[in-house]
Design an enzyme around this catalytic site. Structure first.
Site, PDB file in Angstrom:
ATOM      1  N   GLU A  21      17.382 -19.244  -3.163  1.00 25.65           N
ATOM      2  CA  GLU A  21      17.108 -17.936  -3.765  1.00 25.65           C
ATOM      3  C   GLU A  21      16.760 -18.084  -5.241  1.00 25.65           C
ATOM      4  O   GLU A  21      15.846 -17.415  -5.750  1.00 25.65           O
ATOM      5  CB  GLU A  21      18.317 -17.023  -3.585  1.00 25.65           C
ATOM      6  CG  GLU A  21      18.323 -15.751  -4.416  1.00 25.65           C
ATOM      7  CD  GLU A  21      17.161 -14.802  -4.132  1.00 25.65           C
ATOM      8  OE1 GLU A  21      16.992 -13.833  -4.892  1.00 25.65           O
ATOM      9  OE2 GLU A  21      16.410 -15.035  -3.154  1.00 25.65           O
ATOM     10  N   ASN A  33      -2.707   2.230   5.164  1.00 23.12           N
ATOM     11  CA  ASN A  33      -1.790   1.117   4.958  1.00 23.12           C
ATOM     12  C   ASN A  33      -1.720   0.362   6.274  1.00 23.12           C
ATOM     13  O   ASN A  33      -1.408   0.946   7.307  1.00 23.12           O
ATOM     14  CB  ASN A  33      -0.400   1.621   4.560  1.00 23.12           C
ATOM     15  CG  ASN A  33       0.618   0.490   4.462  1.00 23.12           C
ATOM     16  OD1 ASN A  33       0.255  -0.665   4.289  1.00 23.12           O
ATOM     17  ND2 ASN A  33       1.896   0.832   4.575  1.00 23.12           N
ATOM     18  N   GLY A  34      -2.019  -0.940   6.240  1.00 23.46           N
ATOM     19  CA  GLY A  34      -1.960  -1.730   7.465  1.00 23.46           C
ATOM     20  C   GLY A  34      -3.211  -2.550   7.653  1.00 23.46           C
ATOM     21  O   GLY A  34      -3.988  -2.783   6.720  1.00 23.46           O
ATOM     22  N   HIS A  67      16.998 -38.073   0.332  1.00 25.64           N
ATOM     23  CA  HIS A  67      16.049 -38.090   1.448  1.00 25.64           C
ATOM     24  C   HIS A  67      14.658 -37.637   1.022  1.00 25.64           C
ATOM     25  O   HIS A  67      13.894 -37.138   1.857  1.00 25.64           O
ATOM     26  CB  HIS A  67      16.579 -37.227   2.596  1.00 25.64           C
ATOM     27  CG  HIS A  67      17.864 -37.725   3.162  1.00 25.64           C
ATOM     28  ND1 HIS A  67      17.929 -38.703   4.138  1.00 25.64           N
ATOM     29  CD2 HIS A  67      19.152 -37.405   2.864  1.00 25.64           C
ATOM     30  CE1 HIS A  67      19.199 -38.951   4.435  1.00 25.64           C
ATOM     31  NE2 HIS A  67      19.963 -38.173   3.672  1.00 25.64           N
ATOM     32  N   TRP A  76      -2.993  -2.837  -1.643  1.00 21.88           N
ATOM     33  CA  TRP A  76      -2.694  -4.268  -1.697  1.00 21.88           C
ATOM     34  C   TRP A  76      -3.712  -4.940  -0.800  1.00 21.88           C
ATOM     35  O   TRP A  76      -3.707  -4.740   0.413  1.00 21.88           O
ATOM     36  CB  TRP A  76      -1.272  -4.535  -1.221  1.00 21.88           C
ATOM     37  CG  TRP A  76      -0.730  -5.881  -1.598  1.00 21.88           C
ATOM     38  CD1 TRP A  76      -0.101  -6.224  -2.759  1.00 21.88           C
ATOM     39  CD2 TRP A  76      -0.744  -7.069  -0.797  1.00 21.88           C
ATOM     40  NE1 TRP A  76       0.272  -7.546  -2.733  1.00 21.88           N
ATOM     41  CE2 TRP A  76      -0.110  -8.086  -1.543  1.00 21.88           C
ATOM     42  CE3 TRP A  76      -1.232  -7.379   0.464  1.00 21.88           C
ATOM     43  CZ2 TRP A  76       0.040  -9.383  -1.065  1.00 21.88           C
ATOM     44  CZ3 TRP A  76      -1.087  -8.665   0.944  1.00 21.88           C
ATOM     45  CH2 TRP A  76      -0.452  -9.657   0.182  1.00 21.88           C
ATOM     46  N   GLU A  92       8.528 -16.646  -8.054  1.00 28.53           N
ATOM     47  CA  GLU A  92       7.974 -15.303  -7.867  1.00 28.53           C
ATOM     48  C   GLU A  92       7.453 -14.709  -9.165  1.00 28.53           C
ATOM     49  O   GLU A  92       6.364 -14.131  -9.188  1.00 28.53           O
ATOM     50  CB  GLU A  92       9.050 -14.356  -7.306  1.00 28.53           C
ATOM     51  CG  GLU A  92       9.264 -14.405  -5.815  1.00 28.53           C
ATOM     52  CD  GLU A  92      10.290 -13.388  -5.360  1.00 28.53           C
ATOM     53  OE1 GLU A  92      10.059 -12.746  -4.320  1.00 28.53           O
ATOM     54  OE2 GLU A  92      11.332 -13.245  -6.032  1.00 28.53           O
ATOM     55  N   LYS A  98      13.215 -16.879  -6.924  1.00 29.09           N
ATOM     56  CA  LYS A  98      13.100 -15.962  -8.057  1.00 29.09           C
ATOM     57  C   LYS A  98      12.208 -16.540  -9.159  1.00 29.09           C
ATOM     58  O   LYS A  98      11.376 -15.851  -9.726  1.00 29.09           O
ATOM     59  CB  LYS A  98      14.493 -15.657  -8.642  1.00 29.09           C
ATOM     60  CG  LYS A  98      15.290 -14.635  -7.892  1.00 29.09           C
ATOM     61  CD  LYS A  98      14.673 -13.260  -7.995  1.00 29.09           C
ATOM     62  CE  LYS A  98      15.076 -12.401  -6.821  1.00 29.09           C
ATOM     63  NZ  LYS A  98      14.456 -12.761  -5.542  1.00 29.09           N
ATOM     64  N   CYS A 149       0.829  -1.205   0.000  1.00 30.56           N
ATOM     65  CA  CYS A 149       0.000   0.000   0.000  1.00 30.56           C
ATOM     66  C   CYS A 149       0.864   1.255   0.000  1.00 30.56           C
ATOM     67  O   CYS A 149       1.778   1.399   0.803  1.00 30.56           O
ATOM     68  CB  CYS A 149      -0.947   0.046   1.178  1.00 30.56           C
ATOM     69  SG  CYS A 149      -2.170  -1.252   1.245  1.00 30.56           S
ATOM     70  N   ARG A 194       5.826  -0.876  -4.272  1.00 31.22           N
ATOM     71  CA  ARG A 194       5.389  -1.457  -3.020  1.00 31.22           C
ATOM     72  C   ARG A 194       4.394  -2.592  -3.239  1.00 31.22           C
ATOM     73  O   ARG A 194       4.145  -3.384  -2.322  1.00 31.22           O
ATOM     74  CB  ARG A 194       4.766  -0.371  -2.138  1.00 31.22           C
ATOM     75  CG  ARG A 194       5.713   0.766  -1.798  1.00 31.22           C
ATOM     76  CD  ARG A 194       5.019   1.893  -1.070  1.00 31.22           C
ATOM     77  NE  ARG A 194       4.656   1.513   0.273  1.00 31.22           N
ATOM     78  CZ  ARG A 194       5.429   1.644   1.330  1.00 31.22           C
ATOM     79  NH1 ARG A 194       6.653   2.154   1.201  1.00 31.22           N
ATOM     80  NH2 ARG A 194       5.031   1.283   2.529  1.00 31.22           N
ATOM     81  N   LYS A 219       6.418  -5.271  -2.767  1.00 29.26           N
ATOM     82  CA  LYS A 219       7.838  -5.017  -2.560  1.00 29.26           C
ATOM     83  C   LYS A 219       8.170  -4.891  -1.080  1.00 29.26           C
ATOM     84  O   LYS A 219       9.172  -5.403  -0.606  1.00 29.26           O
ATOM     85  CB  LYS A 219       8.229  -3.728  -3.295  1.00 29.26           C
ATOM     86  CG  LYS A 219       9.720  -3.415  -3.262  1.00 29.26           C
ATOM     87  CD  LYS A 219      10.515  -4.421  -4.039  1.00 29.26           C
ATOM     88  CE  LYS A 219      11.988  -4.056  -4.134  1.00 29.26           C
ATOM     89  NZ  LYS A 219      12.770  -5.112  -4.793  1.00 29.26           N
TER      90      LYS A 219
END
Length: 607
Positions: free
Chosen positions: A479, A98-99, A502, A74, A486, A483, A2, A27, A602
């Protein structure tokens, strides 16, 4: 998450709000809107989806006025529809938020009983009606907001305007960041300094629990007890120029290719190339006496911390406890006397990382942070800040922020190792020299982008992808998988190569690409054994290695991506780049929204 922007100004506000919201797109959001005062009345324009939809609406239905608030939402409570988009308004008041308001259901029940009518699925609407209810009781706007804030539970940043009051705007924060900007007879509110950069470079960051009453003459700030307080006004160095993609197709691509420059910029702060020594700012700790370092972060920053754990323990001989920040405080871990805690965050706003920091503070740990925003909340609450110099990172999937985090952490490792007597001056010089070579080696890798692009066409056909690595390449495998999932939405998992037997080996067949990150060195032969097991079961191996590794094991791979051979300390910085490029080109082939992938933000400023 947001983005909030508020302008108490003199010029037409809608174009300025739209420009500022574009700066806050990084964001993450799924709807957008703005409200202004038009002859004393509150008018709104809202749209589902991207800001371009809001811009088209404004072309058809212009929004006049010089006082307004804007928002990129968001979704948390309620679907991402135009009806649920901010601002939320009554006839008397309009709010962006925002929140998360945790007690909104209780408030809604109470306010509906008092005659307030709710129209949306959002928690934010409870704030609107709570303030409106107080205004109906003949409270002033300041009194109404002060009373409302005492009732709200949860995390929030708020910007509020009032019908008939072209001379007033109120902002408040608890848990989520909010900045006040100072102009010439104009005032501003914003989620961060980047959104305010074209408007002003004079910024005041509200502290936890603060709320601010803005008029054209300035700002009066109150704490959570409604007592007047003074907060410092600083001059930000952020540029007012809108961040652009240049000749690149996406921000993510641009940011990948900026890595040689930003890693070099970061190294200039910490490494003296002539003396081949690391020089840190004065730190409030003596690494020789630190019994244990606690590291916490989220997402990609967590994987940077995982790489650093290998470095600190292998090179500096410093015990490290590593945690995902969102889980750290729930263990209520006892932390040692004289210990230090390190927190890593691109934005410096991540709410879970901030909560972990505050837990460590309660345990009397010395707080260090590695952040890309030196004016952020995490930076301000740290005892010492080690800045990355990545510059604004707009793409949601972190690239240059990650490699600059690794750069800073490598420098910190060398300094800690020297302080603890784990390395001598000669070894410090070797490691420092290896670091100074990284920008040039990164540039070499980026020159082979076309080969990686070709491999991505095959990868885009996969439903599942595995990444393998040993040692510091294990977090790089994690990582790399992050990526890919995402931005391409392909299911991907990273594993320690030794864990193949395993369980994960059961997934291997000819439809599953396996990306193996394996520099030549002490662990190479063991990793090649895992690679052979994958190949024997029909798995399509993509091997990322150096020239010696390619010569020794390339026959087992369908594709080989060569990385320059470097000191093991700096290998993770280089191996990050082909992982980023594979994910990027695969997403482009699939046609996904690379810079703003679905459901992601973000800066995660709510739990």
């Amino acid at each position: 998450m947001c983005g909030i922007l508020g302008i108490l100004g003199k010029a037409p506000v809608a174009p300025l709000l739209l420009d500022g919201l574009k700066r806050l797109e990084y964001r993450g959001y799924d709807s957008a809107g703005m409200a202004s005062l038009v002859n004393g009345r509150i008018e709104r324009r809202r749209a589902e989806g991207k800001l371009s939809n809001l811009a088209r609406l404004l072309e058809k239905e212009p929004l006049p006025g010089t006082v307004g608030i804007g928002h990129t939402r968001w979704a948390t409570h309620g679907r991402p529809t135009e009806r649920n988009a901010h601002p939320h308004s009554s006839d008397r008041v309009s709010v962006v938020h925002n929140g998360i308001i945790e007690n909104f259901r209780e408030l809604k029940t109470e306010l509906e009983a008092a005659g307030q009518v709710f129209e949306t699925e959002t928690d934010t609407e409870a704030v609107v009606h709570l303030i409106d209810h107080h205004l109906a009781q003949q409270m002033s706007p300041q009194e109404a907001v002060g009373a409302a804030l005492q009732r709200l539970e949860g995390a929030f940043a708020l910007a509020i305007v009032f019908a008939g009051r072209h001379d007033l705007m109120i902002g408040a924060r608890r848990g989520s960041p909010l900045a006040v900007g100072f102009g010439d007879g104009e005032m501003y509110l914003g989620s961060d300094a980047l959104g305010l950069a074209p408007l002003t470079d004079r910024i005041c960051y509200l502290e936890e629990g603060d709320w601010a009453v803005l008029t054209e003459d300035g700002a009066r700030i109150f704490d959570n007890q409604n007592a007047a307080v003074e907060r410092p006004v600083t001059q930000t160095a952020l540029s007012g120029a809108l961040i652009g993609k240049g000749q690149y197709r996406h921000f993510m691509q641009k940011e990948i290719f900026e890595q040689p420059a930003v890693v070099g910029d970061t190294l200039q702060v910490f490494v003296n190339p002539q003396s081949r020594a690391v020089t840190l700012p004065d730190l409030p700790i003596d690494f020789a006496k630190v019994p244990r370092l606690t590291v916490a972060a989220c997402g990609t920053a967590y994987y940077a911390g995982m790489v650093a754990k290998y470095w600190f323990e292998q090179i500096a001989r410093l015990p490290v406890e590593l945690d995902i920040a969102s889980e750290f405080r729930y263990r209520e871990a006892p932390l040692p006397d004289g210990g230090a805690a390190l927190f890593i965050s691109q934005s410096g706003e991540t709410i879970d990382t901030l909560a972990a920091l505050r837990y460590a503070r309660s345990q009397d740990q010395t707080i260090l942070s590695v952040v890309n925003q030196p004016e952020s909340v995490i930076a301000r609450e740290s005892d010492a800040v080690l800045p990355t110099l990545a510059g604004p990172e707009i793409g949601v999937a972190s690239t240059k922020a990650f490699t600059t985090q690794l750069t800073v952490l490598a420098c910190l490792t060398i300094a800690a190792a020297k302080a603890r007597g784990a390395i001598d001056a000669a070894r410090e010089a070797e490691l420092s020299a290896a670091l100074t070579e990284v920008p040039a080696r990164c540039a070499e890798l980026l020159n082979h982008d076309e080969a990686i692009q070709a491999i991505a066409h095959d990868l885009a056909e996969a439903r599942d992808v595995l990444y393998l690595g040993r040692g510091a390449m294990f977090p790089m495998a994690l990582e790399g998988a992050l990526k890919l999932k995402e931005i391409s939405y392909i299911h991907a998992e990273g594993y320690a190569a030794g864990e193949m037997k395993h369980g994960p080996i059961a997934l291997i067949d000819e439809t599953v690409p396996v990306i193996v990150m394996a520099p030549s060195g002490p662990l190479f032969d063991k990793t090649v054994g895992n690679l052979s097991e994958v190949s024997a079961r029909g798995g399509q191996v993509i091997l990322i290695t150096d020239p010696r590794g390619a010569e020794r094991a390339g026959e087992h791979a369908a594709h080989v991506i060569e990385v320059p051979e470097v000191d093991p300390l700096v290998a993770p910085l280089l191996y990050a780049i082909p992982a980023q490029l594979l994910a990027y080109h695969t997403a482009v082939v699939k046609g996904t929204d690379v810079d703003q992938p679905r459901n992601l933000a973000k800066s995660v400023t709510v739990e």
